[in-house]
Motif scaffolding. Sequence first.
Motif, PDB file in Angstrom:
ATOM      1  N   PRO A  15      -6.290  -1.596  -3.955  1.00 52.69           N
ATOM      2  CA  PRO A  15      -7.216  -1.696  -5.087  1.00 52.69           C
ATOM      3  C   PRO A  15      -6.674  -2.593  -6.199  1.00 52.69           C
ATOM      4  CG  PRO A  15      -6.083   0.401  -5.124  1.00 52.69           C
ATOM      5  CD  PRO A  15      -5.700  -0.274  -3.835  1.00 52.69           C
ATOM      6  N   ASP A  16      -7.551  -3.414  -6.755  1.00 49.46           N
ATOM      7  CA  ASP A  16      -7.125  -4.300  -7.839  1.00 49.46           C
ATOM      8  C   ASP A  16      -7.649  -3.836  -9.191  1.00 49.46           C
ATOM      9  OD1 ASP A  16      -9.775  -4.959  -7.548  1.00 49.46           O
ATOM     10  OD2 ASP A  16      -9.469  -7.115  -7.612  1.00 49.46           O
ATOM     11  N   THR A  17      -8.046  -2.591  -9.271  1.00 47.05           N
ATOM     12  CA  THR A  17      -8.506  -2.035 -10.537  1.00 47.05           C
ATOM     13  C   THR A  17      -7.330  -1.967 -11.516  1.00 47.05           C
ATOM     14  OG1 THR A  17      -9.766  -0.212 -11.501  1.00 47.05           O
ATOM     15  CG2 THR A  17      -8.092   0.384  -9.922  1.00 47.05           C
ATOM     16  N   PRO A  18      -7.568  -2.096 -12.804  1.00 48.52           N
ATOM     17  CA  PRO A  18      -6.465  -2.009 -13.767  1.00 48.52           C
ATOM     18  C   PRO A  18      -5.784  -0.636 -13.717  1.00 48.52           C
ATOM     19  CG  PRO A  18      -8.390  -2.992 -14.793  1.00 48.52           C
ATOM     20  CD  PRO A  18      -8.827  -2.484 -13.454  1.00 48.52           C
ATOM     21  N   LEU A  19      -4.478  -0.643 -13.679  1.00 49.47           N
ATOM     22  CA  LEU A  19      -3.691   0.587 -13.595  1.00 49.47           C
ATOM     23  C   LEU A  19      -3.994   1.527 -14.754  1.00 49.47           C
ATOM     24  CD1 LEU A  19      -1.401   2.274 -12.318  1.00 49.47           C
ATOM     25  CD2 LEU A  19       0.205   0.911 -13.670  1.00 49.47           C
ATOM     26  N   GLU A  20      -4.003   1.011 -15.964  1.00 53.51           N
ATOM     27  CA  GLU A  20      -4.218   1.858 -17.141  1.00 53.51           C
ATOM     28  C   GLU A  20      -5.579   2.546 -17.098  1.00 53.51           C
ATOM     29  OE1 GLU A  20      -3.822   1.724 -21.995  1.00 53.51           O
ATOM     30  OE2 GLU A  20      -3.732  -0.141 -20.871  1.00 53.51           O
ATOM     31  N   GLY A  21      -6.612   1.817 -16.702  1.00 56.13           N
ATOM     32  CA  GLY A  21      -7.945   2.404 -16.606  1.00 56.13           C
ATOM     33  C   GLY A  21      -8.021   3.493 -15.549  1.00 56.13           C
ATOM     34  N   PHE A  22      -7.306   3.294 -14.446  1.00 56.47           N
ATOM     35  CA  PHE A  22      -7.288   4.313 -13.396  1.00 56.47           C
ATOM     36  C   PHE A  22      -6.570   5.563 -13.887  1.00 56.47           C
ATOM     37  CE2 PHE A  22      -5.594   6.449  -9.637  1.00 56.47           C
ATOM     38  CZ  PHE A  22      -6.736   6.558  -8.862  1.00 56.47           C
ATOM     39  N   LEU A  23      -5.420   5.382 -14.532  1.00 60.88           N
ATOM     40  CA  LEU A  23      -4.634   6.525 -15.005  1.00 60.88           C
ATOM     41  C   LEU A  23      -5.362   7.323 -16.078  1.00 60.88           C
ATOM     42  CD1 LEU A  23      -1.080   4.931 -15.313  1.00 60.88           C
ATOM     43  CD2 LEU A  23      -1.926   6.413 -13.488  1.00 60.88           C
ATOM     44  N   ASN A  24      -6.072   6.645 -16.947  1.00 61.39           N
ATOM     45  CA  ASN A  24      -6.690   7.309 -18.091  1.00 61.39           C
ATOM     46  C   ASN A  24      -8.111   7.797 -17.856  1.00 61.39           C
ATOM     47  OD1 ASN A  24      -4.464   7.075 -19.878  1.00 61.39           O
ATOM     48  ND2 ASN A  24      -4.950   4.919 -20.142  1.00 61.39           N
ATOM     49  N   ASP A  25      -8.803   7.257 -16.846  1.00 61.60           N
ATOM     50  CA  ASP A  25     -10.211   7.609 -16.704  1.00 61.60           C
ATOM     51  C   ASP A  25     -10.680   7.698 -15.254  1.00 61.60           C
ATOM     52  OD1 ASP A  25     -12.884   8.117 -17.665  1.00 61.60           O
ATOM     53  OD2 ASP A  25     -13.356   6.038 -17.154  1.00 61.60           O
ATOM     54  N   ALA A  26     -10.574   6.617 -14.512  1.00 58.85           N
ATOM     55  CA  ALA A  26     -11.175   6.543 -13.179  1.00 58.85           C
ATOM     56  C   ALA A  26     -10.645   7.621 -12.235  1.00 58.85           C
ATOM     57  CB  ALA A  26     -10.962   5.158 -12.575  1.00 58.85           C
ATOM     58  N   TYR A  28      -9.711  10.666 -12.899  1.00 56.25           N
ATOM     59  CA  TYR A  28     -10.313  11.963 -13.206  1.00 56.25           C
ATOM     60  C   TYR A  28     -11.783  12.009 -12.783  1.00 56.25           C
ATOM     61  CZ  TYR A  28      -5.938  12.495 -15.578  1.00 56.25           C
ATOM     62  OH  TYR A  28      -4.594  12.561 -15.833  1.00 56.25           O
ATOM     63  N   THR A  29     -12.479  10.900 -12.920  1.00 55.56           N
ATOM     64  CA  THR A  29     -13.864  10.828 -12.454  1.00 55.56           C
ATOM     65  C   THR A  29     -13.910  10.971 -10.939  1.00 55.56           C
ATOM     66  OG1 THR A  29     -14.458   9.388 -14.302  1.00 55.56           O
ATOM     67  CG2 THR A  29     -15.936   9.388 -12.397  1.00 55.56           C
ATOM     68  N   LEU A  30     -13.061  10.220 -10.250  1.00 55.44           N
ATOM     69  CA  LEU A  30     -13.015  10.268  -8.791  1.00 55.44           C
ATOM     70  C   LEU A  30     -12.581  11.644  -8.300  1.00 55.44           C
ATOM     71  CD1 LEU A  30     -13.350   8.699  -6.176  1.00 55.44           C
ATOM     72  CD2 LEU A  30     -11.016   7.849  -6.467  1.00 55.44           C
ATOM     73  N   ARG A  31     -11.597  12.219  -8.950  1.00 51.81           N
ATOM     74  CA  ARG A  31     -11.092  13.539  -8.554  1.00 51.81           C
ATOM     75  C   ARG A  31     -12.160  14.617  -8.728  1.00 51.81           C
ATOM     76  NH1 ARG A  31      -8.669  16.459  -5.522  1.00 51.81           N
ATOM     77  NH2 ARG A  31      -6.954  17.752  -6.149  1.00 51.81           N
ATOM     78  N   GLY A  32     -13.088  14.404  -9.644  1.00 46.20           N
ATOM     79  CA  GLY A  32     -14.176  15.352  -9.854  1.00 46.20           C
ATOM     80  C   GLY A  32     -15.155  15.421  -8.693  1.00 46.20           C
ATOM     81  N   ILE A  33     -15.185  14.382  -7.862  1.00 40.65           N
ATOM     82  CA  ILE A  33     -16.108  14.386  -6.723  1.00 40.65           C
ATOM     83  C   ILE A  33     -15.390  14.355  -5.376  1.00 40.65           C
ATOM     84  CG2 ILE A  33     -17.995  13.329  -8.011  1.00 40.65           C
ATOM     85  CD1 ILE A  33     -17.308  10.673  -6.583  1.00 40.65           C
ATOM     86  N   CYS A  34     -14.059  14.242  -5.393  1.00 45.88           N
ATOM     87  CA  CYS A  34     -13.322  14.116  -4.140  1.00 45.88           C
ATOM     88  C   CYS A  34     -11.929  14.720  -4.284  1.00 45.88           C
ATOM     89  CB  CYS A  34     -13.212  12.639  -3.760  1.00 45.88           C
ATOM     90  SG  CYS A  34     -12.393  12.364  -2.196  1.00 45.88           S
ATOM     91  N   PHE A  65       4.336   3.737  -7.754  1.00 43.83           N
ATOM     92  CA  PHE A  65       5.190   4.774  -8.330  1.00 43.83           C
ATOM     93  C   PHE A  65       4.852   5.050  -9.793  1.00 43.83           C
ATOM     94  CE2 PHE A  65       7.605   2.832  -4.854  1.00 43.83           C
ATOM     95  CZ  PHE A  65       7.692   3.948  -4.035  1.00 43.83           C
ATOM     96  N   ALA A  66       3.791   4.445 -10.284  1.00 48.70           N
ATOM     97  CA  ALA A  66       3.363   4.658 -11.667  1.00 48.70           C
ATOM     98  C   ALA A  66       2.173   5.609 -11.745  1.00 48.70           C
ATOM     99  CB  ALA A  66       2.996   3.318 -12.307  1.00 48.70           C
ATOM    100  N   LEU A  67       1.837   6.265 -10.654  1.00 46.84           N
ATOM    101  CA  LEU A  67       0.652   7.124 -10.631  1.00 46.84           C
ATOM    102  C   LEU A  67       0.980   8.514 -11.164  1.00 46.84           C
ATOM    103  CD1 LEU A  67      -0.878   5.991  -7.254  1.00 46.84           C
ATOM    104  CD2 LEU A  67      -1.548   5.337  -9.562  1.00 46.84           C
ATOM    105  N   VAL A  68       1.147   8.571 -12.469  1.00 42.18           N
ATOM    106  CA  VAL A  68       1.442   9.827 -13.153  1.00 42.18           C
ATOM    107  C   VAL A  68       0.431  10.025 -14.269  1.00 42.18           C
ATOM    108  CG1 VAL A  68       3.895   9.800 -12.582  1.00 42.18           C
ATOM    109  CG2 VAL A  68       3.112   8.728 -14.681  1.00 42.18           C
ATOM    110  N   ALA A  69       0.199  11.282 -14.592  1.00 42.99           N
ATOM    111  CA  ALA A  69      -0.779  11.612 -15.628  1.00 42.99           C
ATOM    112  C   ALA A  69      -0.305  11.089 -16.980  1.00 42.99           C
ATOM    113  CB  ALA A  69      -0.980  13.119 -15.690  1.00 42.99           C
ATOM    114  N   PRO A  70      -1.221  10.499 -17.731  1.00 41.30           N
ATOM    115  CA  PRO A  70      -0.834  10.057 -19.075  1.00 41.30           C
ATOM    116  C   PRO A  70      -0.594  11.267 -19.970  1.00 41.30           C
ATOM    117  CG  PRO A  70      -3.179   9.739 -18.731  1.00 41.30           C
ATOM    118  CD  PRO A  70      -2.606  10.220 -17.424  1.00 41.30           C
TER     119      PRO A  70
END
Length: 149
Positions: A15-26, A28-34, A65-70
């Motif tokens: 995925p080429d989505t921005p890391l910060e946007g994924f960590l802070n928002d995307a 949690y949205t994705l986890r809500g449905i999957c 290795f940066a996939l940690v909760a903000p």
Amino acid sequence: GRSSLQMATCMLMSPDTPLEGFLNDAYYTLRGICEAITIYADEQDVALAIGEFFNRSKGLSRYPFALVAPEPREAPTKADGDDEEAGVLPPMAFERPKQEETALDVDVINTSFLDDNVPQLRHINLPANVHVVDDLREIIATRQRANQR
């Protein structure tokens, strides 16, 4: 509450989505449905590195290795009648000490050093490796998390 939309599994391939946007928002949205999210990441992906340069932001796939909760953001406070908001945004997850980190609930398959049978391809070389194809089949067929396979 949970959304009426539910997914059995979600696989993000380089995925080429921005890391910060994924960590802070995307995330949690994705986890809500999957409940089963798998990310195939490649720290050495040249195409994604070029994309980071032009987008001026770190991409999700190149920092597995940066996939940690903000850290929670501090609530703004008013200082002595001053109407300006105070408080500082937390550093990005990859800038915090390791002992403070809480890993996101995702399976990360780091393909950075994966051999493939088409060496000139570096971006999304996954179809060229039989092990990755078999792993994808297992995720879809069994719906098991990485630690169960």
